[in-house]
Design an enzyme around this catalytic site. Structure first.
Site, PDB file in Angstrom:
ATOM      1  N   THR A   1       0.831  -1.188   0.000  1.00  0.00           N
ATOM      2  CA  THR A   1       0.000   0.000   0.000  1.00  0.00           C
ATOM      3  C   THR A   1       0.869   1.243   0.000  1.00  0.00           C
ATOM      4  O   THR A   1       2.082   1.155   0.058  1.00  0.00           O
ATOM      5  CB  THR A   1      -0.880   0.021   1.251  1.00  0.00           C
ATOM      6  OG1 THR A   1      -1.525   1.277   1.299  1.00  0.00           O
ATOM      7  CG2 THR A   1      -0.048  -0.129   2.505  1.00  0.00           C
TER       8      THR A   1
ATOM      9  N   ASN B   1      -5.076  17.444  -7.712  1.00  0.00           N
ATOM     10  CA  ASN B   1      -3.789  17.100  -8.300  1.00  0.00           C
ATOM     11  C   ASN B   1      -3.193  18.180  -9.186  1.00  0.00           C
ATOM     12  O   ASN B   1      -2.001  18.159  -9.481  1.00  0.00           O
ATOM     13  CB  ASN B   1      -3.888  15.770  -9.040  1.00  0.00           C
ATOM     14  CG  ASN B   1      -3.867  14.626  -8.058  1.00  0.00           C
ATOM     15  OD1 ASN B   1      -2.880  14.439  -7.372  1.00  0.00           O
ATOM     16  ND2 ASN B   1      -4.974  13.910  -7.946  1.00  0.00           N
TER      17      ASN B   1
END
Lengths: 409, 409
Positions: A186, A404
Site C-alpha cells: 500500500t 492534483n
C-alpha cells in the site's frame, strides 16, 4: 466503516506524531512508532523502478528480520534525489538512534509527499527530541495524522482476539489518497501486534494477505515510488503465533480483516472520491487474464467518470474489457451489476449484446440507483474458464483534478 | 493548426451531411462520402475485442479492395447490440445501395456515439433520399460536422501536390474527442485521393503511416469499439501512385503530413483539453520498451492533471516511467523539457536525481512556462539502448470529467 471503533494498541508499542514544519500548512508531519523491545519485522515495498531513499534503506534493514522503530514523515517523499536523498535520510535515523539509545539498523524509514524537493533532514533532526518525548501508548491518532497528505480521514483498524486464553492485539494504520495502484504494498502502512512471531511467519502472513487486500485496490492506476507496508511483532502478549500453533487461523483472519478494512478505507478516501466499487471478473482462462481485465475496467477514466454521475454507461465497461490484451469471445461475455447488500442483481449485457432484461428507462433508473451506492459490484463474466479476480476501485471526479493540479501550490 | 487552410477535395468525390434526428440536439448526424466511380480501398480498425456492427461489416467488405461510398452516423455507436446491430446496420446500407444504384457490398459503414442503445435504422433509411440529394463536391464541412460528437472543431487536412505534371489531391477528415488511444487506427477517419492506386499500395501506405501518426496519440488511454480509418483512391486525377513510380515519396509524405496534422488536431481537441504535448522516450533497449514507457507517462492521470496547471511536477514523470513494466537502471535515467520551438531545453533530472542545473524558484518558473505552451516535449532518456518512441498526449482537466459524467444526459 468510519464508525467510531475502539482502538486496541498492542502492548509494548509507543506512538508519537508532531508538527516538525515539513508541510507548508501547520499540521502533523513527523511520526514515530517504537517497540519497547526489538520486534520481528517484515515488509513489502513498491514495484516501481524508482525507489525513494527511505524504501532503499528500509529494504536493506528489514533483511535482518528485526526492527524497533519506524520514523515516518509526510510533506516530502525523499524520492528522485539520488545519493543526496539517502545521505539525508540516514542523518535522521542516526539522530533518532542516538536519542533512543538503540542501533541505527533497528530503525525503519518511510516518507510521503512531493517528489524531488530537498529532504528537510535538519528540521527532522531538530524535532526528534520532542517526537521522542511525546511517545506514549495512546499516541495512535497523533501518529496517524502525521502521515496524512491529501487523506481527509484517519485510516486505523484494530482487533483484540483471544488466543490460548490470552489477549492478542493487532493494529493497522495506513495513509492513501492518490497515486495508488499498489502492486506489492500500500502507499504507507504499519501493522503492529504484540503476538510473538518469527520474521518468516510475518513474511508468510504478508505474502498470503497482501495480494487479496492492498494489491487489489486502485485509485488512479499510478504506483508510487514510496509504497511501503511494515509488519512488526514484539511478543509482549507472550502468545506465540506460527502456522502449526493453535490460534493461527484466528490471528491470520484478524490481520486479513484489518488489511481489507484499511485497503477499502484507502479507496473510499481516494482523492476526490465519492464512491468506491468492486470489479469482479469471472470465468477467465487464467488468473492473469482475469486480473488484466479487472484492472483495465477498474482504471478506465471514462467508466470512473460515468460512475461519478451514477450513469449506467455499461458500454464503457465492455469497451475497457476489450482492450485489456486478453483474447476472448465477445459473444460469450456478460455484465451484471450487484447492489452492496447483494439483494439487487441486474443482468445488463448477455452473451455479447445488451440484455433483453435490460430495456427501458425504468431499468436504467434501477441500475443508476445501484451505482449511486458505496460498495456496489460490477461483474464481468467471460465463460472461457474458471478463474476470477476482484479489484476495489473508485469514481473519478472534478475534485481529483482540482487536488492534483494544485497539489504543490 | 486551425488557421483557415484551403480544402482540396479530390476529384470525383462527393460529400453530404444532414440532420437525421439521431442526436438529441438538432445537429448534423448523418454523413455520406461517394466516389463517382468505384475506388481502391483500404482500412484499419480498432484492436478492441468488442467490435461495433459497422466495424464487423466494413472489415468484411474492405477485403475486396474496392468501395464506392461510406455511410457514417454520429449519436449512436451501434455497438454492444449483438446480431440485432448487424441487421440494423445492413438495413441502412441496403437502402443506400438501392438509392445510389450500386452494389451494397461497395458501401462501407462507420458509427460513433453511445454504446448499447437501439440503432435508429429507420431514421437513417428515411433520411437517405435527402442525404443523397445533398451530395456535392463542396460538402466537406457538412460531412465533417455530421461525424462530430464531443469534438468542438472540425478536423480537416488536405494537400494538392504535383506529380508527373498533374495535380493530385488528398483530403483527410477525422473525429476524435474521447475514448482515444488507438492501437491500430483513429476514432473515425476518412482519407480520400484522386490518385490511382491499387488496394495493395493503399494497405502499404496505411501500414507505414498509421503507426507514426494515429497510433501515437492518447486522450485517456481508452480504445473504442468503433475506431476505423478508411483510405479511398478513385484515380480521377489519372495519376498512378505506386512504390516504383515517380512521385511516390511526395505522395507518401503528403499523406503522412495530413495524418499527423489530423492526429495532433484530435489530441488538441480532446475532451476538456487545454494543451497537447509530446512524450519522447530515448535510449531504450527495444522499441517495445520505449513504447511501454512512453504510453505509461502519456497516460498518467497525475501527470496530466499537473500539466493542466503548468506544474513541473517531474516526480510524476519518473514515477510513471518506473511502473511501465520495463527493467532499467534508475541511475541512468534523465528527464528533459523542450519548448515547442525547440529553443528552450531544460535538464530536470539527471542520472537518477534532480539535476543540479534545476534548482530554485527561477528554474521552476522557466519549466512552468514551457509546460504552459501547446506542443512542448517531455524527453525521458534511459541510456540502455538506441530505441525511441514518441507519443502525443494532452492534459486532464475538470472539464473532461464534466463532459464524461454527463455524456448521455
Amino acid at each position: 466503516m468510519w464508525s467510531a471503533k475502539p482502538i486496541y494498541p498492542p502492548k509494548g508499542f509507543l506512538f508519537s506524531g508532531i508538527i516538525a514544519g515539513i508541510k507548508k500548512k501547520h499540521k502533523n508531519d513527523l511520526g514515530l512508532i517504537l517497540s519497547q523491545k526489538p520486534a520481528s519485522a517484515s515488509a513489502v515495498f513498491t514495484t516501481n523502478v524508482f525507489l525513494a531513499a527511505p524504501v532503499l534503506i528500509s529494504k536493506q534493514r528489514i533483511k535482518a528480520g528485526t526492527a524497533q522503530a519506524i520514523l515516518v514523515n509526510s510533506g516530502n517523499a525523499n524520492a528522485g534525489l539520488g545519493n543526496e536523498g539517502i545521505v539525508s535520510a540516514k542523518k535522521t535515523s542516526k539522530a533518532l538512534a542516538q536519542k533512543l539509545g538503540i542501533k541505527e539498523s533497528m530503525i525503519l524509514l518511510a516518507s510521503t509527499g512531493v517528489i524531488g524537493e530537498k529532504f528537510p533532514a535538519e528540521k527532522i533532526k531538530n524535532a526528534i527530541p520532542k517526537l521522542v518525548q511525546n511517545l506514549n501508548p495512546d499516541g495512535v491518532l497523533e501518529f496517524t495524522r502525521a502521515i496524512m497528505t491529501t487523506d481527509t480521514r484517519e485510516k486505523i483498524s484494530s482487533r483484540k482476539i483471544q488466543i490460548q486464553g490470552k489477549d492478542v492485539r493487532i493494529l493497522g494504520i495506513t495513509k492513501g489518497a492518490g497515486m495508488i495502484q499498489p502492486k506489492m504494498a500500500t502507499m504507507l502502512g504499519f501493522l503492529m501486534t504484540d503476538a510473538e512471531a518469527s520474521p518468516d511467519t510475518l513474511n508468510q502472513l504478508l505474502k498470503q494477505i497482501v495480494p487479496h487486500t492492498f494489491n487489489r485496490i486502485t485509485i488512479d492506476g499510478d504506483t508510487s515510488t514510496n509504497d511501503s507496508l511494515f509488519l512488526l511483532a514484539n511478543g509482549a502478549s507472550k502468545v506465540k503465533i506460527a502456522p502449526d500453533k493453535p490460534g493461527w487461523n484466528s490471528f491470520r483472519n484478524a490481520l486479513y480483516q484489518i488489511c481489507l478494512e484499511l485497503a477499502t478505507m484507502m479507496v473510499a478516501d481516494g482523492e476526490g472520491v465519492t464512491r468506491y466499487f468492486y470489479v469482479q471478473v469471472n470465468g477467465a482462462k487464467s488468473k492473469s487474464d482475469a486480473e488484466k481485465i479487472a484492472r483495465q475496467i477498474a482504471n478506465s477514466p471514462l467508466l470512473k467518470t460515468a460512475i461519478s454521475a451514477s450513469d449506467p454507461n455499461w458500454g464503457r465497461i465492455i469497451a475497457a474489457a476489450g482492450i485489456a490484451g486478453v483474447k476472448f469471445n465477445p459473444n460469450h461475455a456478460s455484465v451484471f451489476l450487484l447492489s452492496p447488500n447483494g439483494k439487487n442483481r441486474m443482468e445488463i449485457f448477455k452473451h455479447g449484446a445488451r440484455s433483453k432484461k435490460y430495456r427501458g428507462l425504468k431499468q436504467e433508473k434501477r441500475a443508476s440507483k445501484i451505482l449511486s451506492k458505496n460498495g456496489f459490484k460490477i461483474i464481468f463474466h467471460l465463460e472461457s474458464g474458471k478463474e476470477s479476480f476482484e479489484m476495489i476501485s473508485c469514481d473519478l471526479t472534478e475534485q481529483y483534478v482540482r487536488i492534483n493540479a494544485s497539489y504543490r501550490t
